[in-house]
Design a protein around this motif. Structure first.
Motif, mmCIF file in Angstrom:
data_model
loop_
_atom_site.group_PDB
_atom_site.id
_atom_site.type_symbol
_atom_site.label_atom_id
_atom_site.label_comp_id
_atom_site.label_asym_id
_atom_site.label_seq_id
_atom_site.Cartn_x
_atom_site.Cartn_y
_atom_site.Cartn_z
ATOM 1 N N ILE A 22 0.837 -1.202 0.000
ATOM 2 C CA ILE A 22 0.000 0.000 0.000
ATOM 3 C C ILE A 22 0.875 1.256 0.000
ATOM 4 O O ILE A 22 0.585 2.239 -0.707
ATOM 5 N N ASP A 23 1.972 1.240 0.776
ATOM 6 C CA ASP A 23 2.906 2.373 0.763
ATOM 7 C C ASP A 23 3.527 2.563 -0.613
ATOM 8 O O ASP A 23 3.712 3.697 -1.079
ATOM 9 N N TYR A 24 3.854 1.457 -1.264
ATOM 10 C CA TYR A 24 4.424 1.500 -2.620
ATOM 11 C C TYR A 24 3.438 2.154 -3.595
ATOM 12 O O TYR A 24 3.815 3.015 -4.404
ATOM 13 N N LEU A 25 2.174 1.756 -3.506
ATOM 14 C CA LEU A 25 1.157 2.337 -4.392
ATOM 15 C C LEU A 25 0.951 3.822 -4.094
ATOM 16 O O LEU A 25 0.729 4.627 -5.005
ATOM 17 N N LYS A 29 3.539 4.960 -6.985
ATOM 18 C CA LYS A 29 2.567 5.006 -8.079
ATOM 19 C C LYS A 29 1.584 6.163 -7.966
ATOM 20 O O LYS A 29 0.808 6.409 -8.899
ATOM 21 N N GLN A 30 1.608 6.870 -6.833
ATOM 22 C CA GLN A 30 0.764 8.053 -6.639
ATOM 23 C C GLN A 30 -0.730 7.758 -6.818
ATOM 24 O O GLN A 30 -1.479 8.549 -7.390
ATOM 25 N N HIS A 31 -1.160 6.577 -6.343
ATOM 26 C CA HIS A 31 -2.576 6.225 -6.456
ATOM 27 C C HIS A 31 -3.416 7.079 -5.505
ATOM 28 O O HIS A 31 -2.941 7.544 -4.462
ATOM 29 N N SER A 32 -4.663 7.255 -5.865
ATOM 30 C CA SER A 32 -5.570 8.088 -5.067
ATOM 31 C C SER A 32 -5.960 7.366 -3.773
ATOM 32 O O SER A 32 -5.888 6.130 -3.692
ATOM 33 N N PRO A 33 -6.401 8.110 -2.766
ATOM 34 C CA PRO A 33 -6.882 7.476 -1.524
ATOM 35 C C PRO A 33 -8.013 6.477 -1.787
ATOM 36 O O PRO A 33 -8.091 5.441 -1.121
ATOM 37 N N HIS A 34 -8.881 6.783 -2.729
ATOM 38 C CA HIS A 34 -9.984 5.872 -3.058
ATOM 39 C C HIS A 34 -9.452 4.541 -3.571
ATOM 40 O O HIS A 34 -9.921 3.470 -3.170
ATOM 41 N N THR A 35 -8.458 4.592 -4.463
ATOM 42 C CA THR A 35 -7.866 3.369 -5.010
ATOM 43 C C THR A 35 -7.142 2.584 -3.927
ATOM 44 O O THR A 35 -7.251 1.353 -3.851
ATOM 45 N N LEU A 36 -6.397 3.289 -3.083
ATOM 46 C CA LEU A 36 -5.682 2.622 -1.990
ATOM 47 C C LEU A 36 -6.654 1.915 -1.055
ATOM 48 O O LEU A 36 -6.397 0.795 -0.602
ATOM 49 N N SER A 37 -7.771 2.562 -0.777
ATOM 50 C CA SER A 37 -8.787 1.966 0.099
ATOM 51 C C SER A 37 -9.350 0.686 -0.506
ATOM 52 O O SER A 37 -9.580 -0.308 0.197
ATOM 53 N N ALA A 38 -9.554 0.690 -1.825
ATOM 54 C CA ALA A 38 -10.088 -0.502 -2.500
ATOM 55 C C ALA A 38 -9.092 -1.653 -2.419
ATOM 56 O O ALA A 38 -9.460 -2.803 -2.134
ATOM 57 N N TYR A 39 -7.805 -1.365 -2.655
ATOM 58 C CA TYR A 39 -6.764 -2.405 -2.532
ATOM 59 C C TYR A 39 -6.723 -2.955 -1.108
ATOM 60 O O TYR A 39 -6.647 -4.167 -0.899
ATOM 61 N N GLN A 40 -6.755 -2.059 -0.128
ATOM 62 C CA GLN A 40 -6.686 -2.490 1.274
ATOM 63 C C GLN A 40 -7.866 -3.378 1.627
ATOM 64 O O GLN A 40 -7.712 -4.414 2.294
ATOM 65 N N ARG A 41 -9.050 -2.998 1.186
ATOM 66 C CA ARG A 41 -10.259 -3.769 1.478
ATOM 67 C C ARG A 41 -10.187 -5.159 0.851
ATOM 68 O O ARG A 41 -10.497 -6.169 1.503
ATOM 69 N N ARG A 85 -12.844 -7.001 -9.362
ATOM 70 C CA ARG A 85 -11.918 -6.027 -8.811
ATOM 71 C C ARG A 85 -10.973 -6.681 -7.804
ATOM 72 O O ARG A 85 -9.779 -6.387 -7.763
ATOM 73 N N LEU A 86 -11.499 -7.595 -6.992
ATOM 74 C CA LEU A 86 -10.679 -8.279 -6.000
ATOM 75 C C LEU A 86 -9.584 -9.101 -6.677
ATOM 76 O O LEU A 86 -8.427 -9.082 -6.253
ATOM 77 N N ILE A 87 -9.948 -9.819 -7.739
ATOM 78 C CA ILE A 87 -8.957 -10.599 -8.478
ATOM 79 C C ILE A 87 -7.863 -9.689 -9.017
ATOM 80 O O ILE A 87 -6.669 -10.006 -8.940
ATOM 81 N N SER A 88 -8.261 -8.552 -9.556
ATOM 82 C CA SER A 88 -7.288 -7.596 -10.084
ATOM 83 C C SER A 88 -6.343 -7.108 -8.983
ATOM 84 O O SER A 88 -5.132 -6.986 -9.197
#
Length: 315
Positions: A22-25, A29-41, A85-88
């Motif tokens: 998540i820190d790497y992203l 990669k400068q991902h948005s908070p929304h995207t980071l939240s989706a990955y974390q979930r 999305r989870l698979i991705s």
């Protein structure tokens, strides 16, 4: 026996790697908070299931286990779209682990979620479009902003533009007496689109009352706000919603509904899918083909209503 583990505690060996990812992203990669939240979930769901299955490390999770978990989550009611999305997320996470040398393969590489049935777009019929537009012409004559809104609506329905495409238009985007407009679409791909006579008249009427709103910094923009700025996409959405409410429309109207209506009505009249693809700026014909389903739905409704053998007689 494996159980769902949505509320399970997480094995402490699994968490640090996810935190690092998540820190790497976030930083690399400068991902948005929304995207980071989706990955974390998504990854938290996998961690909880792995912990419930007594898995100690990411390197021991197999493709078979992931498939089984997908089945469990599907049974719990997780939609196909969420599973995709989870698979991705998991696939991307394992690519990261491979780059670090933490694992030797990506067990999510070949996973596929159940196909999502694509919902058909909602459209207005021709009578509803006429109700929306014709009802407002009298009011627009005495109100410059309503005159602008009417031009926006006519242009949406005339040319099938996307919301962002219309908001970005300048006066010099038009040519041949406003009968054509150059549009900058997705991936900055340009296309020329015809403009119908009603839309031309509405735009030219707006231009006669536009001058009091012009500011130097936004003078080239076709549609201006009451403060003289280029009108925003949010303002367009809100104004169309209000416009439709005043016209007594039975459904909520939004810009993409007018684009869908444009495509559906044109296909119904012409049957020329390739031309509609070009007008809409779709890179793939399969995207345009959804309107053939709408057209068939209309034909099926006519058939059911009119064909003498379409409906079974009641006993």
């Amino acid at each position: 026996m494996n159980h769902s583990a949505s509320d399970s505690p997480v094995n402490s060996r699994l968490q640090p790697t996810v935190a690092a990812f998540i820190d790497y992203l976030r930083h690399e990669k400068q991902h948005s908070p929304h995207t980071l939240s989706a990955y974390q979930r998504d990854l938290s769901r996998v961690m909880q299931q792995a912990t419930a299955t007594d898995i100690q490390g990411w390197e021991t999770i197999t493709e078979k286990q992931l498939k089984h978990w997908l089945g469990l989550w599907h049974e719990e009611g997780l939609s196909s779209r969420s599973l995709q999305r989870l698979i991705s997320s998991v696939r991307r996470f394992y690519q990261y682990l491979l780059s670090r040398g933490d694992v030797t393969n990506n067990p999510a590489q070949r996973l596929r979620a159940p196909k999502t049935g694509r919902p058909l777009p909602v459209t207005l019929d021709a009578d509803q479009v006429n109700q929306l537009l014709d009802d407002q012409y009298g009011q627009a004559d005495g109100d410059p902003l309503k005159c602008r809104d009417l031009a926006i609506l006519e242009l949406f329905y005339s040319s099938g533009l996307r919301l962002a495409e219309l908001a970005a238009l300048n006066i010099d985007s038009f040519s041949n007496g406003f009968s054509q407009v150059k549009v900058l679409g997705k991936r900055r791909k340009e296309r020329m689109v015809p403009v119908g006579s009603k839309a031309r008249q509405a735009i030219q009427h707006w231009l006669t009352v536009r001058q009091p709103f012009v500011r130097e910094e936004s003078g080239s923009a076709l549609f201006l706000s009451k403060l003289g700025n280029r009108i925003s996409t949010r303002q367009i959405q809100n104004r169309i919603k209000e416009f439709a409410r005043e016209a007594g429309m039975p459904v909520g109207v939004h810009p993409h509904m007018l684009r869908h209506s444009f495509a559906s009505h044109l296909l119904e009249s012409s049957g020329d899918l390739r031309s509609i693809q070009e007008l809409l700026g779709h890179s793939d014909i399969s995207t345009t083909q959804i309107y053939t389903h709408l057209d068939f739905q209309h034909l099926a409704a006519v058939y059911d209503k009119a064909h003498p053998r379409a409906k079974k007689k009641k006993d």
